[in-house]
Design a protein around this motif. Sequence first.
Motif, PDB file in Angstrom:
ATOM      1  N   ILE A  34       0.852  -1.201   0.000  1.00 43.96           N
ATOM      2  CA  ILE A  34       0.000   0.000   0.000  1.00 43.96           C
ATOM      3  C   ILE A  34       0.880   1.242   0.000  1.00 43.96           C
ATOM      4  N   ARG A  35       0.527   2.192  -0.867  1.00 42.46           N
ATOM      5  CA  ARG A  35       1.218   3.480  -0.955  1.00 42.46           C
ATOM      6  C   ARG A  35       0.184   4.600  -0.911  1.00 42.46           C
ATOM      7  N   VAL A  36       0.620   5.724  -0.413  1.00 45.20           N
ATOM      8  CA  VAL A  36      -0.157   6.955  -0.553  1.00 45.20           C
ATOM      9  C   VAL A  36       0.675   7.802  -1.504  1.00 45.20           C
ATOM     10  N   GLY A  37       0.199   7.902  -2.742  1.00 46.34           N
ATOM     11  CA  GLY A  37       1.016   8.530  -3.765  1.00 46.34           C
ATOM     12  C   GLY A  37       2.290   7.705  -3.932  1.00 46.34           C
ATOM     13  N   ALA A  38       3.415   8.361  -3.814  1.00 46.55           N
ATOM     14  CA  ALA A  38       4.700   7.678  -3.952  1.00 46.55           C
ATOM     15  C   ALA A  38       5.264   7.225  -2.607  1.00 46.55           C
ATOM     16  N   ARG A  50       1.543   7.356  10.252  1.00 47.03           N
ATOM     17  CA  ARG A  50       1.111   8.742  10.476  1.00 47.03           C
ATOM     18  C   ARG A  50       2.332   9.657  10.608  1.00 47.03           C
ATOM     19  N   VAL A  51       3.321   9.224  11.381  1.00 46.86           N
ATOM     20  CA  VAL A  51       4.556  10.009  11.556  1.00 46.86           C
ATOM     21  C   VAL A  51       5.283  10.131  10.219  1.00 46.86           C
ATOM     22  N   PHE A  52       5.359   9.036   9.484  1.00 49.45           N
ATOM     23  CA  PHE A  52       6.038   9.023   8.186  1.00 49.45           C
ATOM     24  C   PHE A  52       5.351   9.975   7.203  1.00 49.45           C
ATOM     25  N   LEU A  53       4.012   9.911   7.159  1.00 51.01           N
ATOM     26  CA  LEU A  53       3.262  10.808   6.270  1.00 51.01           C
ATOM     27  C   LEU A  53       3.381  12.263   6.714  1.00 51.01           C
ATOM     28  N   GLU A  54       3.431  12.495   8.017  1.00 47.74           N
ATOM     29  CA  GLU A  54       3.571  13.858   8.528  1.00 47.74           C
ATOM     30  C   GLU A  54       4.891  14.474   8.048  1.00 47.74           C
ATOM     31  N   GLN A  55       5.942  13.674   8.016  1.00 46.90           N
ATOM     32  CA  GLN A  55       7.227  14.155   7.516  1.00 46.90           C
ATOM     33  C   GLN A  55       7.118  14.534   6.039  1.00 46.90           C
ATOM     34  N   HIS A  56       6.452  13.699   5.259  1.00 46.03           N
ATOM     35  CA  HIS A  56       6.272  14.000   3.828  1.00 46.03           C
ATOM     36  C   HIS A  56       5.378  15.218   3.626  1.00 46.03           C
ATOM     37  N   ALA A  57       4.314  15.321   4.416  1.00 48.23           N
ATOM     38  CA  ALA A  57       3.413  16.471   4.307  1.00 48.23           C
ATOM     39  C   ALA A  57       4.146  17.755   4.682  1.00 48.23           C
ATOM     40  N   ASP A  58       4.916  17.724   5.766  1.00 50.00           N
ATOM     41  CA  ASP A  58       5.678  18.908   6.186  1.00 50.00           C
ATOM     42  C   ASP A  58       6.650  19.336   5.099  1.00 50.00           C
ATOM     43  N   SER A  59       7.337  18.369   4.524  1.00 53.94           N
ATOM     44  CA  SER A  59       8.293  18.669   3.448  1.00 53.94           C
ATOM     45  C   SER A  59       7.567  19.277   2.248  1.00 53.94           C
ATOM     46  N   PHE A  60       6.420  18.724   1.901  1.00 58.73           N
ATOM     47  CA  PHE A  60       5.632  19.227   0.775  1.00 58.73           C
ATOM     48  C   PHE A  60       5.166  20.656   1.040  1.00 58.73           C
ATOM     49  N   LEU A  61       4.687  20.912   2.261  1.00 64.86           N
ATOM     50  CA  LEU A  61       4.125  22.221   2.592  1.00 64.86           C
ATOM     51  C   LEU A  61       5.182  23.312   2.761  1.00 64.86           C
ATOM     52  N   LYS A  62       6.448  22.943   2.887  1.00 67.21           N
ATOM     53  CA  LYS A  62       7.524  23.939   2.992  1.00 67.21           C
ATOM     54  C   LYS A  62       7.843  24.564   1.632  1.00 67.21           C
ATOM     55  N   GLN A  63       7.330  23.977   0.586  1.00 70.86           N
ATOM     56  CA  GLN A  63       7.575  24.497  -0.760  1.00 70.86           C
ATOM     57  C   GLN A  63       6.653  25.680  -1.043  1.00 70.86           C
ATOM     58  N   SER A  64       7.020  26.421  -2.047  1.00 74.67           N
ATOM     59  CA  SER A  64       6.185  27.537  -2.495  1.00 74.67           C
ATOM     60  C   SER A  64       5.751  27.288  -3.928  1.00 74.67           C
ATOM     61  N   LEU A  65       4.590  27.803  -4.220  1.00 76.00           N
ATOM     62  CA  LEU A  65       4.057  27.746  -5.570  1.00 76.00           C
ATOM     63  C   LEU A  65       4.370  29.091  -6.216  1.00 76.00           C
ATOM     64  N   VAL A  66       5.021  29.070  -7.357  1.00 79.40           N
ATOM     65  CA  VAL A  66       5.426  30.300  -8.026  1.00 79.40           C
ATOM     66  C   VAL A  66       4.437  30.586  -9.154  1.00 79.40           C
ATOM     67  N   PHE A  67       3.885  31.785  -9.138  1.00 77.13           N
ATOM     68  CA  PHE A  67       2.979  32.238 -10.189  1.00 77.13           C
ATOM     69  C   PHE A  67       3.695  33.304 -10.998  1.00 77.13           C
ATOM     70  N   VAL A  68       3.590  33.203 -12.312  1.00 73.84           N
ATOM     71  CA  VAL A  68       4.255  34.149 -13.207  1.00 73.84           C
ATOM     72  C   VAL A  68       3.218  34.724 -14.159  1.00 73.84           C
ATOM     73  N   ALA A  83      -4.069  21.848   3.166  1.00 76.18           N
ATOM     74  CA  ALA A  83      -4.092  21.176   4.470  1.00 76.18           C
ATOM     75  C   ALA A  83      -4.234  19.678   4.239  1.00 76.18           C
ATOM     76  N   PHE A  84      -3.400  18.896   4.908  1.00 77.12           N
ATOM     77  CA  PHE A  84      -3.478  17.442   4.841  1.00 77.12           C
ATOM     78  C   PHE A  84      -4.241  16.932   6.060  1.00 77.12           C
ATOM     79  N   ASN A  85      -5.131  15.981   5.852  1.00 72.82           N
ATOM     80  CA  ASN A  85      -5.811  15.297   6.949  1.00 72.82           C
ATOM     81  C   ASN A  85      -5.144  13.926   7.069  1.00 72.82           C
ATOM     82  N   LEU A  86      -4.125  13.843   7.920  1.00 75.59           N
ATOM     83  CA  LEU A  86      -3.339  12.620   8.029  1.00 75.59           C
ATOM     84  C   LEU A  86      -4.128  11.484   8.668  1.00 75.59           C
ATOM     85  N   GLU A  87      -5.037  11.799   9.580  1.00 80.36           N
ATOM     86  CA  GLU A  87      -5.862  10.749  10.193  1.00 80.36           C
ATOM     87  C   GLU A  87      -6.692  10.044   9.119  1.00 80.36           C
TER      88      GLU A  87
END
Length: 189
Positions: A34-38, A50-68, A83-87
């Motif tokens: 079983i995978r959630v995405g990759a 949950r802890v593992f996904l929280e690390q991935h979610a935190d890493s994902f949310l630290k990024q910025s979306l650039v609009f040009v 917002a991720f609902n990890l539960e």
Amino acid sequence: MRRLFAAGVCIALIVVAIPAVDAVATKGKIYPGIRVGAVALGGMTEDKSRVFLEQHADSFLKQSLVFVRGSKQTSIPLSQIIAFNLEATVSRAREIGHTGNIARQLKERVASRAKGTTSNAAVTVNKDALESLITQAFPEAHLPAKDATFTFVPEAFPALAISDESPGTTIDFNAAGSALQARADVFEN
């Protein structure tokens, strides 16, 4: 005849024993494959996943979306609009191969072991915040078109003055939010 009966009994025991042993071995864990995405969660407990996904979610949310737009650009931190609902995400992953009738469980377990099963993260994109942040950064990018209008000219009654229409530029924020959610569902950058 006895050999045929004995072989049938052995096959029946194997057919019953393998799923039973598998169920005991995977009790309390996300089913293997079983995978959630990759992000592979198979074999993990709910707490560890949950802890593992929280690390991935935190890493994902630290990024910025650039609009040009033209020569102007702005960056919006993903944490302001996603917002991720990890539960719920862990619960979805945990249900695969563990819920439903025996036939469904067996089908999901065989599929997960054979080729893997991918679930999506439970994600919410705040489309109102996305719209607000983009229109603040690019106020000229979201101007609705205006129709031509008629106005009575009092000093030249019964004359009407016609004002020109003005073309607009609109952004489809729902499509932008949906595209962003599709990427976040699988933790894709």
